[in-house]
Design an enzyme around this catalytic site. Structure first.
Site, mmCIF file in Angstrom:
data_model
loop_
_atom_site.group_PDB
_atom_site.id
_atom_site.type_symbol
_atom_site.label_atom_id
_atom_site.label_comp_id
_atom_site.label_asym_id
_atom_site.label_seq_id
_atom_site.Cartn_x
_atom_site.Cartn_y
_atom_site.Cartn_z
ATOM 1 C CE LYS A 78 -78.773 51.377 -13.479
ATOM 2 N NZ LYS A 78 -77.392 51.643 -12.975
ATOM 3 C CD GLU A 130 -82.123 57.601 -2.210
ATOM 4 O OE1 GLU A 130 -82.303 56.459 -2.672
ATOM 5 O OE2 GLU A 130 -81.048 58.207 -2.323
ATOM 6 C CG ASP A 131 -82.821 52.299 -2.757
ATOM 7 O OD1 ASP A 131 -82.376 53.448 -2.615
ATOM 8 O OD2 ASP A 131 -82.121 51.362 -3.185
ATOM 9 C CG ASP A 138 -75.684 52.958 4.261
ATOM 10 O OD1 ASP A 138 -75.491 52.901 5.473
ATOM 11 O OD2 ASP A 138 -75.095 52.199 3.465
ATOM 12 C CG PHE A 161 -74.939 43.701 1.453
ATOM 13 C CD1 PHE A 161 -74.067 44.759 1.287
ATOM 14 C CD2 PHE A 161 -75.667 43.262 0.359
ATOM 15 C CE1 PHE A 161 -73.913 45.360 0.037
ATOM 16 C CE2 PHE A 161 -75.523 43.857 -0.890
ATOM 17 C CZ PHE A 161 -74.643 44.904 -1.047
ATOM 18 C CB VAL A 162 -80.974 44.798 2.772
ATOM 19 C CG1 VAL A 162 -81.141 44.378 4.221
ATOM 20 C CG2 VAL A 162 -80.671 46.291 2.673
ATOM 21 N NE ARG A 222 -80.295 47.734 -9.838
ATOM 22 C CZ ARG A 222 -79.716 48.636 -9.033
ATOM 23 N NH1 ARG A 222 -80.346 49.037 -7.957
ATOM 24 N NH2 ARG A 222 -78.526 49.126 -9.291
#
Ligand code: PRP
Length: 182
Positions: free
Chosen positions: A43, A99-100, A103, A152-153, A165
């Site tokens: 998402k 993609e956001d 990682d 941690f974003v 979100r």
């Protein structure tokens, strides 16, 4: 909600300015002659897709795919599966995966391998955020918005426990928020 955020990492203005630049890079490559399909990986990438698409000057289609990584918490394991597949046949088509964040690289590796069996004309990757320090598998990324440190974003589509979100910028979550759930 905003009380849970330690600080702003990337402001709304910085996001929009950089997305215009990334769109410019893509506008120099793609054209109306062979309209590509932008595949939004749900998402997290929905906001990036919306703003990126608005800044593209060539005709294109959008489609959506949702991938789940097994494992829990703030890290992803190597095992992934498809929750929602493409509605479009990508054979012979130019594809841009949107993609956001990249990682460990496991999700993208899976998607690239999966797409290659569908015989697209080309596949490129656009990610808003890249965390190279976390990479476990080498994956090609063609368009990168921002390289970020291992923090941690959340926000601008990225979640913690499916929430936050809607935060309009990229923020860093207070450690006590996720530590209390570990
Ligand atoms: C995130 C992100 C990528 C993946 C990257 O998705 O959107 O798809 O993790 O991690 P990796 O490089 O370590 O594989 P997530 O599983 O959090 O789902 P979401 O986008 O629905 O929040």
């Amino acid at each position: 909600m905003f009380d849970d955020i330690e600080r702003v990492l990337i402001t709304e203005d910085q996001l929009q300015a950089r997305i215009v630049e990334v769109a410019g890079e893509m506008n120099a490559v793609y054209s109306d002659d062979e309209p590509p399909i932008l595949v939004c990986i749900l998402k997290g990438a929905f906001m990036f897709l919306a703003d990126l698409s608005r800044n593209l000057t060539f005709r294109h289609e959008v489609d959506f795919m949702e991938i789940s990584s097994y494992g829990s918490g703030t890290t992803s394991s190597g095992a992934v599966r498809i929750l929602l597949d493409l509605a479009t046949d990508i054979e012979g088509r130019h594809v841009v995966i949107v993609e956001d964040i990249v990682d460990t690289g496991h999700t993208l590796t899976y998607i690239l391998r999966n797409f290659s069996s569908r015989n697209p004309a080309s596949v490129r990757v656009a990610t808003l955020l890249n965390k190279p320090s976390r990479r476990e598998v080498d994956v090609p990324v063609n368009y990168v918005g921002f390289e970020i440190p291992n923090e941690f974003v959340l926000g601008y589509g990225l979640d913690y426990a499916q929430q936050y979100r809607n935060v309009p910028y990229i923020g860093v979550l207070k450690p006590e928020i996720y530590e209390q759930k570990l």
